[in-house]
Design an enzyme around this catalytic site. Structure first.
Site, PDB file in Angstrom:
ATOM      1  N   SER A 185       0.832  -1.205   0.000  1.00 16.98           N
ATOM      2  CA  SER A 185       0.000   0.000   0.000  1.00 16.98           C
ATOM      3  C   SER A 185       0.865   1.253   0.000  1.00 16.98           C
ATOM      4  O   SER A 185       1.869   1.349   0.689  1.00 16.98           O
ATOM      5  CB  SER A 185      -0.872  -0.008   1.244  1.00 16.98           C
ATOM      6  N   LYS A 186       0.450   2.216  -0.823  1.00 16.76           N
ATOM      7  CA  LYS A 186       1.184   3.475  -0.844  1.00 16.76           C
ATOM      8  C   LYS A 186       0.336   4.570  -0.229  1.00 16.76           C
ATOM      9  O   LYS A 186       0.523   5.741  -0.494  1.00 16.76           O
ATOM     10  CB  LYS A 186       1.561   3.848  -2.282  1.00 16.76           C
ATOM     11  N   ARG A 187      -0.639   4.154   0.557  1.00 14.34           N
ATOM     12  CA  ARG A 187      -1.452   5.186   1.206  1.00 14.34           C
ATOM     13  C   ARG A 187      -0.565   6.102   2.021  1.00 14.34           C
ATOM     14  O   ARG A 187       0.463   5.685   2.533  1.00 14.34           O
ATOM     15  CB  ARG A 187      -2.533   4.547   2.083  1.00 14.34           C
TER      16      ARG A 187
END
Ligand code: GLU
Length: 481
Positions: free
Chosen positions: A253-255
Protein backbone atom coordinates in the site's frame (compact mmCIF):
# COMPACT_ATOMS: atom_id res chain seq x y z
CA UNK A 1 37.75 4.32 -7.54
CA UNK A 2 36.35 2.80 -10.68
CA UNK A 3 34.86 5.02 -13.34
CA UNK A 4 31.40 3.73 -12.51
CA UNK A 5 28.92 6.47 -11.74
CA UNK A 6 25.43 5.80 -10.43
CA UNK A 7 22.66 8.04 -9.28
CA UNK A 8 19.50 7.91 -7.25
CA UNK A 9 16.95 10.34 -8.62
CA UNK A 10 13.89 10.66 -6.40
CA UNK A 11 11.16 13.22 -6.87
CA UNK A 12 10.78 15.27 -3.69
CA UNK A 13 7.02 14.83 -3.70
CA UNK A 14 6.51 12.57 -0.69
CA UNK A 15 8.13 10.28 1.85
CA UNK A 16 10.37 7.39 0.83
CA UNK A 17 8.33 4.25 0.55
CA UNK A 18 9.99 0.93 1.48
CA UNK A 19 9.86 0.02 -2.20
CA UNK A 20 11.91 3.09 -3.14
CA UNK A 21 14.26 2.42 -0.25
CA UNK A 22 14.82 -1.11 -1.56
CA UNK A 23 15.65 0.10 -5.08
CA UNK A 24 17.80 2.86 -3.66
CA UNK A 25 19.70 0.37 -1.53
CA UNK A 26 20.42 -1.95 -4.48
CA UNK A 27 21.53 1.06 -6.50
CA UNK A 28 23.84 2.17 -3.70
CA UNK A 29 25.15 -1.36 -3.13
CA UNK A 30 26.00 -1.77 -6.79
CA UNK A 31 27.92 1.53 -6.66
CA UNK A 32 29.71 0.78 -3.40
CA UNK A 33 30.48 -2.85 -4.22
CA UNK A 34 32.18 -1.70 -7.41
CA UNK A 35 33.99 1.27 -5.92
CA UNK A 36 31.83 3.58 -8.03
CA UNK A 37 30.61 7.11 -7.38
CA UNK A 38 27.08 7.55 -6.05
CA UNK A 39 25.08 10.67 -6.77
CA UNK A 40 21.85 12.05 -5.36
CA UNK A 41 19.78 14.11 -7.75
CA UNK A 42 16.31 15.55 -7.26
CA UNK A 43 13.79 15.32 -10.05
CA UNK A 44 11.80 18.37 -9.10
CA UNK A 45 10.16 19.38 -12.37
CA UNK A 46 6.71 18.63 -10.97
CA UNK A 47 6.48 22.08 -9.50
CA UNK A 48 3.09 21.59 -7.90
CA UNK A 49 4.08 18.58 -5.85
CA UNK A 50 7.82 19.07 -5.25
CA UNK A 51 8.65 20.49 -1.83
CA UNK A 52 11.94 21.34 -0.12
CA UNK A 53 10.58 19.66 3.04
CA UNK A 54 10.41 16.35 1.18
CA UNK A 55 14.00 16.79 0.03
CA UNK A 56 14.97 17.12 3.65
CA UNK A 57 12.99 14.02 4.63
CA UNK A 58 14.57 11.99 1.82
CA UNK A 59 18.08 13.10 2.76
CA UNK A 60 17.51 12.35 6.45
CA UNK A 61 15.99 8.93 5.83
CA UNK A 62 18.75 7.92 3.42
CA UNK A 63 21.35 8.85 6.02
CA UNK A 64 19.41 7.05 8.71
CA UNK A 65 19.40 3.93 6.54
CA UNK A 66 23.19 4.19 6.38
CA UNK A 67 23.54 5.40 2.80
CA UNK A 68 25.87 8.16 1.68
CA UNK A 69 26.66 9.90 -1.59
CA UNK A 70 29.62 11.61 -3.19
CA UNK A 71 27.76 14.32 -5.08
CA UNK A 72 24.36 15.80 -4.41
CA UNK A 73 22.25 18.90 -3.86
CA UNK A 74 23.37 19.15 -0.24
CA UNK A 75 27.11 18.68 -0.84
CA UNK A 76 27.57 19.84 -4.42
CA UNK A 77 29.96 18.26 -6.88
CA UNK A 78 31.51 18.78 -10.30
CA UNK A 79 28.35 17.99 -12.30
CA UNK A 80 25.81 20.17 -10.51
CA UNK A 81 23.37 21.58 -10.01
CA UNK A 82 21.74 18.43 -8.65
CA UNK A 83 18.16 19.63 -8.95
CA UNK A 84 16.51 19.52 -12.34
CA UNK A 85 14.94 22.96 -12.05
CA UNK A 86 18.48 24.33 -11.98
CA UNK A 87 19.33 22.50 -15.20
CA UNK A 88 16.68 23.88 -17.55
CA UNK A 89 19.35 25.49 -19.73
CA UNK A 90 20.85 22.03 -20.35
CA UNK A 91 17.52 20.59 -21.46
CA UNK A 92 17.12 23.56 -23.78
CA UNK A 93 20.60 22.99 -25.20
CA UNK A 94 19.89 19.31 -25.82
CA UNK A 95 16.50 20.08 -27.35
CA UNK A 96 18.31 22.29 -29.85
CA UNK A 97 20.62 19.37 -30.67
CA UNK A 98 17.63 17.14 -31.29
CA UNK A 99 16.01 19.78 -33.48
CA UNK A 100 19.23 20.14 -35.45
CA UNK A 101 19.25 16.43 -36.32
CA UNK A 102 15.53 16.39 -37.06
CA UNK A 103 14.75 13.94 -34.26
CA UNK A 104 11.90 16.00 -32.80
CA UNK A 105 8.93 17.90 -34.17
CA UNK A 106 6.66 20.58 -32.75
CA UNK A 107 3.19 19.51 -31.69
CA UNK A 108 0.48 22.14 -31.40
CA UNK A 109 -2.34 19.85 -30.33
CA UNK A 110 -4.37 21.20 -27.44
CA UNK A 111 -5.14 19.07 -24.38
CA UNK A 112 -8.73 18.80 -25.65
CA UNK A 113 -7.62 17.51 -29.05
CA UNK A 114 -5.38 14.95 -27.42
CA UNK A 115 -8.11 13.89 -25.01
CA UNK A 116 -10.40 13.29 -27.97
CA UNK A 117 -7.77 11.06 -29.62
CA UNK A 118 -7.42 9.09 -26.42
CA UNK A 119 -11.15 8.69 -26.06
CA UNK A 120 -11.30 7.38 -29.61
CA UNK A 121 -8.60 4.80 -28.86
CA UNK A 122 -10.49 3.77 -25.72
CA UNK A 123 -13.68 3.38 -27.72
CA UNK A 124 -11.89 1.15 -30.22
CA UNK A 125 -10.18 -0.66 -27.34
CA UNK A 126 -6.71 -0.17 -28.79
CA UNK A 127 -3.58 1.11 -27.07
CA UNK A 128 -3.30 4.84 -27.55
CA UNK A 129 -0.71 6.20 -29.96
CA UNK A 130 -0.43 9.82 -30.96
CA UNK A 131 -1.88 10.34 -34.46
CA UNK A 132 1.16 12.32 -35.64
CA UNK A 133 -1.16 14.93 -36.95
CA UNK A 134 1.45 17.63 -36.25
CA UNK A 135 4.21 15.69 -38.00
CA UNK A 136 2.45 16.42 -41.25
CA UNK A 137 2.03 20.15 -40.74
CA UNK A 138 3.45 22.38 -43.45
CA UNK A 139 5.62 25.36 -42.57
CA UNK A 140 2.67 27.61 -43.40
CA UNK A 141 0.33 25.79 -41.08
CA UNK A 142 2.89 25.96 -38.28
CA UNK A 143 3.29 29.69 -38.85
CA UNK A 144 -0.46 30.14 -38.67
CA UNK A 145 -0.74 28.21 -35.40
CA UNK A 146 2.14 30.20 -33.93
CA UNK A 147 0.40 33.40 -35.03
CA UNK A 148 -2.70 32.22 -33.12
CA UNK A 149 -0.48 32.24 -30.06
CA UNK A 150 -0.09 28.48 -29.73
CA UNK A 151 3.19 27.31 -28.20
CA UNK A 152 4.33 23.88 -29.32
CA UNK A 153 5.33 20.90 -27.27
CA UNK A 154 8.24 18.91 -28.73
CA UNK A 155 7.81 15.27 -29.57
CA UNK A 156 10.40 12.66 -30.39
CA UNK A 157 9.80 11.03 -33.74
CA UNK A 158 9.94 7.32 -33.03
CA UNK A 159 11.25 5.36 -36.03
CA UNK A 160 8.83 2.89 -37.64
CA UNK A 161 9.24 -0.84 -37.89
CA UNK A 162 12.25 -1.36 -35.64
CA UNK A 163 12.88 -3.39 -32.52
CA UNK A 164 14.77 -1.79 -29.66
CA UNK A 165 16.67 -4.34 -27.61
CA UNK A 166 18.76 -3.85 -24.53
CA UNK A 167 20.36 -6.04 -21.94
CA UNK A 168 19.02 -5.55 -18.43
CA UNK A 169 21.52 -6.51 -15.72
CA UNK A 170 18.73 -8.18 -13.69
CA UNK A 171 16.23 -9.29 -16.33
CA UNK A 172 18.35 -10.18 -19.35
CA UNK A 173 17.34 -9.18 -22.84
CA UNK A 174 14.31 -6.92 -23.24
CA UNK A 175 12.85 -5.92 -26.61
CA UNK A 176 10.24 -3.40 -27.69
CA UNK A 177 8.93 -2.94 -31.23
CA UNK A 178 9.00 0.79 -31.97
CA UNK A 179 5.58 0.51 -33.58
CA UNK A 180 4.12 0.09 -30.10
CA UNK A 181 5.62 3.39 -28.91
CA UNK A 182 3.70 6.64 -29.21
CA UNK A 183 5.84 9.69 -30.11
CA UNK A 184 6.62 10.98 -26.61
CA UNK A 185 6.53 14.62 -25.60
CA UNK A 186 10.02 15.67 -24.50
CA UNK A 187 9.29 19.30 -23.70
CA UNK A 188 5.81 20.55 -22.83
CA UNK A 189 4.33 23.67 -24.38
CA UNK A 190 5.06 25.53 -21.14
CA UNK A 191 8.76 24.82 -21.65
CA UNK A 192 9.05 22.25 -18.86
CA UNK A 193 10.77 19.07 -20.03
CA UNK A 194 9.35 15.63 -19.26
CA UNK A 195 10.94 12.80 -17.29
CA UNK A 196 12.13 10.73 -20.27
CA UNK A 197 14.05 13.69 -21.64
CA UNK A 198 15.48 15.16 -18.43
CA UNK A 199 16.69 11.78 -17.24
CA UNK A 200 18.66 11.22 -20.43
CA UNK A 201 20.16 14.72 -20.43
CA UNK A 202 21.08 14.42 -16.77
CA UNK A 203 22.55 10.97 -17.15
CA UNK A 204 24.63 12.09 -20.14
CA UNK A 205 25.86 15.29 -18.54
CA UNK A 206 26.55 13.59 -15.20
CA UNK A 207 28.40 10.77 -17.00
CA UNK A 208 26.20 8.07 -15.48
CA UNK A 209 27.35 4.56 -16.42
CA UNK A 210 24.75 2.40 -14.63
CA UNK A 211 21.08 3.07 -14.07
CA UNK A 212 19.43 1.03 -11.33
CA UNK A 213 15.76 1.82 -10.81
CA UNK A 214 12.30 0.33 -10.28
CA UNK A 215 10.65 -1.98 -12.80
CA UNK A 216 8.04 0.69 -13.49
CA UNK A 217 10.60 2.29 -15.79
CA UNK A 218 11.12 -0.73 -18.06
CA UNK A 219 8.75 0.66 -20.65
CA UNK A 220 10.42 4.09 -20.52
CA UNK A 221 13.78 2.60 -21.37
CA UNK A 222 13.26 2.16 -25.16
CA UNK A 223 12.20 5.81 -25.39
CA UNK A 224 15.31 6.84 -23.52
CA UNK A 225 17.47 4.63 -25.73
CA UNK A 226 16.01 6.34 -28.81
CA UNK A 227 16.93 9.73 -27.36
CA UNK A 228 20.49 8.56 -26.71
CA UNK A 229 20.63 7.32 -30.25
CA UNK A 230 19.38 10.60 -31.70
CA UNK A 231 22.06 12.40 -29.69
CA UNK A 232 24.75 9.97 -30.79
CA UNK A 233 25.57 8.92 -27.22
CA UNK A 234 26.06 5.35 -25.95
CA UNK A 235 23.34 4.56 -23.36
CA UNK A 236 24.31 3.45 -19.83
CA UNK A 237 23.71 -0.06 -18.53
CA UNK A 238 20.27 -0.63 -17.05
CA UNK A 239 18.95 -2.73 -14.17
CA UNK A 240 15.28 -2.75 -13.20
CA UNK A 241 14.57 -3.95 -9.69
CA UNK A 242 11.24 -5.73 -9.16
CA UNK A 243 8.65 -4.09 -6.96
CA UNK A 244 8.11 -5.58 -3.53
CA UNK A 245 4.94 -7.43 -2.69
CA UNK A 246 3.07 -7.63 0.60
CA UNK A 247 2.54 -10.94 2.37
CA UNK A 248 -0.68 -11.49 0.41
CA UNK A 249 1.45 -11.09 -2.72
CA UNK A 250 -0.29 -7.83 -3.60
CA UNK A 251 1.13 -4.37 -4.07
CA UNK A 252 2.41 -2.73 -0.91
CA UNK A 253 0.00 0.00 0.00
CA UNK A 254 1.18 3.47 -0.84
CA UNK A 255 -1.45 5.19 1.21
CA UNK A 256 -0.17 8.36 2.68
CA UNK A 257 2.76 7.68 4.98
CA UNK A 258 2.02 4.00 5.22
CA UNK A 259 5.07 1.79 4.82
CA UNK A 260 7.27 4.79 4.48
CA UNK A 261 10.78 4.64 5.84
CA UNK A 262 9.70 7.32 8.31
CA UNK A 263 6.87 5.18 9.64
CA UNK A 264 9.24 2.27 10.21
CA UNK A 265 11.76 4.47 11.99
CA UNK A 266 9.02 5.92 14.18
CA UNK A 267 7.91 2.44 15.04
CA UNK A 268 11.37 1.72 16.37
CA UNK A 269 13.01 -0.19 13.55
CA UNK A 270 16.76 0.46 13.40
CA UNK A 271 18.29 1.77 10.18
CA UNK A 272 20.88 -0.99 10.21
CA UNK A 273 18.21 -3.70 10.62
CA UNK A 274 16.18 -2.27 7.73
CA UNK A 275 19.36 -2.13 5.65
CA UNK A 276 20.08 -5.80 6.36
CA UNK A 277 16.47 -6.85 5.80
CA UNK A 278 15.98 -4.98 2.51
CA UNK A 279 19.33 -6.21 1.16
CA UNK A 280 18.02 -9.78 1.39
CA UNK A 281 14.85 -9.10 -0.60
CA UNK A 282 15.76 -10.37 -4.03
CA UNK A 283 19.41 -10.95 -3.26
CA UNK A 284 20.79 -13.95 -1.36
CA UNK A 285 24.32 -14.17 -0.03
CA UNK A 286 26.18 -17.37 -0.77
CA UNK A 287 26.14 -20.04 1.97
CA UNK A 288 23.31 -21.61 3.94
CA UNK A 289 20.90 -19.64 6.10
CA UNK A 290 22.90 -16.43 6.38
CA UNK A 291 20.49 -13.75 7.50
CA UNK A 292 22.27 -11.36 9.81
CA UNK A 293 24.99 -9.69 7.79
CA UNK A 294 26.97 -6.56 8.43
CA UNK A 295 26.93 -3.67 6.01
CA UNK A 296 30.54 -4.44 5.10
CA UNK A 297 29.77 -8.07 4.31
CA UNK A 298 26.83 -7.07 2.15
CA UNK A 299 28.86 -4.50 0.23
CA UNK A 300 31.61 -7.01 -0.33
CA UNK A 301 29.33 -9.77 -1.58
CA UNK A 302 26.62 -7.88 -3.45
CA UNK A 303 26.38 -8.16 -7.20
CA UNK A 304 23.54 -6.72 -9.26
CA UNK A 305 23.77 -9.63 -11.69
CA UNK A 306 22.78 -11.98 -8.84
CA UNK A 307 19.56 -10.11 -8.08
CA UNK A 308 16.46 -12.18 -8.65
CA UNK A 309 13.93 -10.76 -11.05
CA UNK A 310 11.04 -12.47 -9.25
CA UNK A 311 9.31 -10.05 -6.90
CA UNK A 312 10.29 -10.41 -3.24
CA UNK A 313 7.85 -10.23 -0.35
CA UNK A 314 8.19 -7.51 2.25
CA UNK A 315 7.19 -9.18 5.49
CA UNK A 316 7.00 -6.76 8.37
CA UNK A 317 6.91 -9.59 10.92
CA UNK A 318 10.23 -10.84 9.64
CA UNK A 319 11.69 -7.34 9.69
CA UNK A 320 10.58 -6.96 13.32
CA UNK A 321 12.14 -10.27 14.21
CA UNK A 322 15.42 -9.16 12.66
CA UNK A 323 15.17 -5.83 14.43
CA UNK A 324 14.86 -7.69 17.73
CA UNK A 325 18.09 -9.51 16.95
CA UNK A 326 19.81 -6.17 16.36
CA UNK A 327 18.36 -4.70 19.56
CA UNK A 328 19.58 -7.60 21.67
CA UNK A 329 23.08 -7.19 20.29
CA UNK A 330 23.30 -3.65 21.62
CA UNK A 331 25.05 -2.93 24.90
CA UNK A 332 22.70 -1.89 27.74
CA UNK A 333 23.93 1.65 27.41
CA UNK A 334 23.27 1.74 23.66
CA UNK A 335 19.86 0.21 24.09
CA UNK A 336 18.92 2.83 26.70
CA UNK A 337 20.00 5.61 24.31
CA UNK A 338 17.89 4.12 21.53
CA UNK A 339 14.85 3.61 23.75
CA UNK A 340 15.01 7.02 25.44
CA UNK A 341 13.28 9.06 22.70
CA UNK A 342 10.41 6.55 22.63
CA UNK A 343 9.90 6.74 26.38
CA UNK A 344 10.10 10.53 26.26
CA UNK A 345 7.70 10.68 23.33
CA UNK A 346 5.20 8.60 25.30
CA UNK A 347 5.32 11.28 27.99
CA UNK A 348 6.65 8.92 30.66
CA UNK A 349 9.78 10.88 31.51
CA UNK A 350 11.68 13.89 30.26
CA UNK A 351 15.11 13.52 28.80
CA UNK A 352 16.56 15.62 31.68
CA UNK A 353 14.98 13.36 34.30
CA UNK A 354 16.35 10.26 32.61
CA UNK A 355 19.83 11.75 32.26
CA UNK A 356 19.83 12.86 35.88
CA UNK A 357 19.37 9.22 36.95
CA UNK A 358 21.10 7.61 34.00
CA UNK A 359 22.36 4.42 35.70
CA UNK A 360 18.87 3.72 36.96
CA UNK A 361 17.41 4.42 33.52
CA UNK A 362 19.89 2.06 31.85
CA UNK A 363 18.99 -0.60 34.40
CA UNK A 364 15.30 -0.03 33.78
CA UNK A 365 15.63 -0.34 30.01
CA UNK A 366 17.77 -3.46 30.42
CA UNK A 367 14.72 -5.17 31.94
CA UNK A 368 12.94 -5.15 28.58
CA UNK A 369 15.83 -5.32 26.12
CA UNK A 370 15.43 -9.08 25.64
CA UNK A 371 11.74 -8.84 25.05
CA UNK A 372 11.16 -6.12 22.48
CA UNK A 373 11.29 -6.36 18.73
CA UNK A 374 10.61 -2.71 18.00
CA UNK A 375 11.42 0.24 20.23
CA UNK A 376 7.85 1.52 20.26
CA UNK A 377 6.98 -1.48 22.46
CA UNK A 378 9.21 -0.18 25.24
CA UNK A 379 6.88 2.47 26.77
CA UNK A 380 4.03 -0.03 27.20
CA UNK A 381 6.34 -2.40 29.07
CA UNK A 382 7.83 0.13 31.43
CA UNK A 383 5.04 2.64 31.97
CA UNK A 384 4.17 1.35 35.45
CA UNK A 385 7.69 2.22 36.58
CA UNK A 386 7.30 5.79 35.47
CA UNK A 387 3.70 6.81 36.01
CA UNK A 388 2.20 7.98 39.28
CA UNK A 389 -1.18 6.49 38.51
CA UNK A 390 -1.20 3.02 37.02
CA UNK A 391 -3.97 0.89 35.65
CA UNK A 392 -4.80 -2.35 37.37
CA UNK A 393 -5.81 -5.54 35.65
CA UNK A 394 -9.18 -6.16 37.30
CA UNK A 395 -9.05 -9.92 37.12
CA UNK A 396 -5.62 -9.95 38.71
CA UNK A 397 -6.80 -7.62 41.44
CA UNK A 398 -9.78 -9.84 42.25
CA UNK A 399 -7.60 -12.92 42.32
CA UNK A 400 -4.51 -11.73 44.17
CA UNK A 401 -5.30 -8.63 46.17
CA UNK A 402 -7.61 -10.26 48.70
CA UNK A 403 -8.39 -9.27 52.23
CA UNK A 404 -6.04 -11.98 53.49
CA UNK A 405 -2.95 -10.40 52.00
CA UNK A 406 -3.36 -7.07 53.75
CA UNK A 407 -1.45 -7.83 56.98
CA UNK A 408 1.50 -9.05 54.95
CA UNK A 409 1.45 -5.93 52.77
CA UNK A 410 1.24 -3.67 55.82
CA UNK A 411 4.27 -5.18 57.48
CA UNK A 412 6.19 -5.40 54.20
CA UNK A 413 5.56 -1.72 53.52
CA UNK A 414 6.83 -0.83 57.00
CA UNK A 415 9.99 -2.84 56.52
CA UNK A 416 10.67 -1.57 53.01
CA UNK A 417 10.58 1.91 54.40
CA UNK A 418 13.63 1.10 56.48
CA UNK A 419 15.63 -1.33 54.37
CA UNK A 420 18.77 -0.45 52.45
CA UNK A 421 17.55 0.09 48.87
CA UNK A 422 19.42 -2.58 46.91
CA UNK A 423 18.07 -5.65 45.15
CA UNK A 424 19.65 -8.20 47.57
CA UNK A 425 18.48 -6.27 50.65
CA UNK A 426 14.93 -5.96 49.30
CA UNK A 427 14.89 -9.65 48.50
CA UNK A 428 16.21 -10.67 51.91
CA UNK A 429 13.74 -8.45 53.71
CA UNK A 430 10.77 -9.74 51.69
CA UNK A 431 11.72 -13.41 51.97
CA UNK A 432 12.39 -12.98 55.67
CA UNK A 433 8.89 -11.63 56.26
CA UNK A 434 7.36 -14.36 54.13
CA UNK A 435 9.08 -16.96 56.28
CA UNK A 436 7.94 -15.30 59.50
CA UNK A 437 4.37 -15.21 58.27
CA UNK A 438 4.60 -18.70 56.79
CA UNK A 439 3.68 -17.58 53.30
CA UNK A 440 4.70 -19.58 50.23
CA UNK A 441 6.33 -17.64 47.38
CA UNK A 442 3.22 -18.44 45.32
CA UNK A 443 0.96 -16.80 47.91
CA UNK A 444 3.09 -13.72 48.40
CA UNK A 445 5.04 -12.79 45.30
CA UNK A 446 2.29 -12.55 42.71
CA UNK A 447 0.15 -10.30 44.96
CA UNK A 448 3.15 -7.99 45.41
CA UNK A 449 3.64 -7.89 41.68
CA UNK A 450 0.02 -7.06 40.99
CA UNK A 451 -0.02 -4.41 43.72
CA UNK A 452 3.03 -2.57 42.46
CA UNK A 453 2.72 -3.05 38.68
CA UNK A 454 -1.01 -3.54 38.12
CA UNK A 455 -0.33 -6.67 36.09
CA UNK A 456 0.72 -10.29 36.44
CA UNK A 457 3.80 -10.14 34.22
CA UNK A 458 6.76 -7.91 34.87
CA UNK A 459 10.54 -8.14 35.07
CA UNK A 460 11.86 -10.14 38.08
CA UNK A 461 10.05 -9.02 41.21
CA UNK A 462 12.92 -7.74 43.32
CA UNK A 463 14.43 -5.84 40.40
CA UNK A 464 11.01 -4.40 39.78
CA UNK A 465 10.68 -3.18 43.38
CA UNK A 466 14.17 -1.75 43.31
CA UNK A 467 13.61 0.08 40.02
CA UNK A 468 10.27 1.44 41.12
CA UNK A 469 12.04 3.18 43.97
CA UNK A 470 11.20 3.07 47.63
CA UNK A 471 8.54 5.71 47.59
CA UNK A 472 6.45 4.27 44.77
CA UNK A 473 6.85 0.66 45.89
CA UNK A 474 5.73 1.42 49.43
CA UNK A 475 2.87 3.69 48.35
CA UNK A 476 1.49 1.06 45.99
CA UNK A 477 1.59 -1.63 48.67
CA UNK A 478 -0.16 0.66 51.16
CA UNK A 479 -2.86 1.39 48.65
CA UNK A 480 -4.06 -2.24 49.12
CA UNK A 481 -3.71 -2.40 52.89
N1 GLU B 1 12.29 10.00 -10.40
C1 GLU B 1 12.32 8.69 -10.97
C2 GLU B 1 11.82 7.71 -9.95
O1 GLU B 1 11.93 7.99 -8.76
C3 GLU B 1 13.73 8.33 -11.40
C4 GLU B 1 13.76 7.17 -12.31
C5 GLU B 1 15.15 6.92 -12.83
O2 GLU B 1 16.00 6.57 -12.02
O3 GLU B 1 15.36 7.05 -14.03
O4 GLU B 1 11.27 6.70 -10.28
Amino acid sequence: MSQMRLRFAPSPTGPIHVGNAHTMLFNWLWARSQGGTFILRFEDTDQERSRPEWEEVIINEMKWLGLDWDEGPDIGGPYGPYRQMGRLHLYQEYLEKLKAVGAVYPCYCTPEELAAERAEADRKKVAYKYSRRCLRLTEEEKARLEAEGRRPAWRLKVPDGEVITYHDMIRGEISFPTDSISDPILVRSNGIPTYNFTVVVDDITMKITDVVRGEGHISNTPVQILIYRALGVEPPRFAHVSHLLNTERGKISKRKGEMSVTSLREKGILGEALFNYLALLGWTPKGEGREILSKEEIIKEFNIYDVNKAAAVFDEEKLEWMNGVYLRRKSREEFAELALPFVVQAGLITEEEARARWDWFVELMAQVQERVRVLSEVPGLVDFFLKDEIEYDEKAVAKFLTEAIRPFFRRLADRLEEVEWTVPAIEECTRGLMAEMELQPKQAMQPIRVAVTGRTASPPLFDTLYLLGRERAVARLRRWC
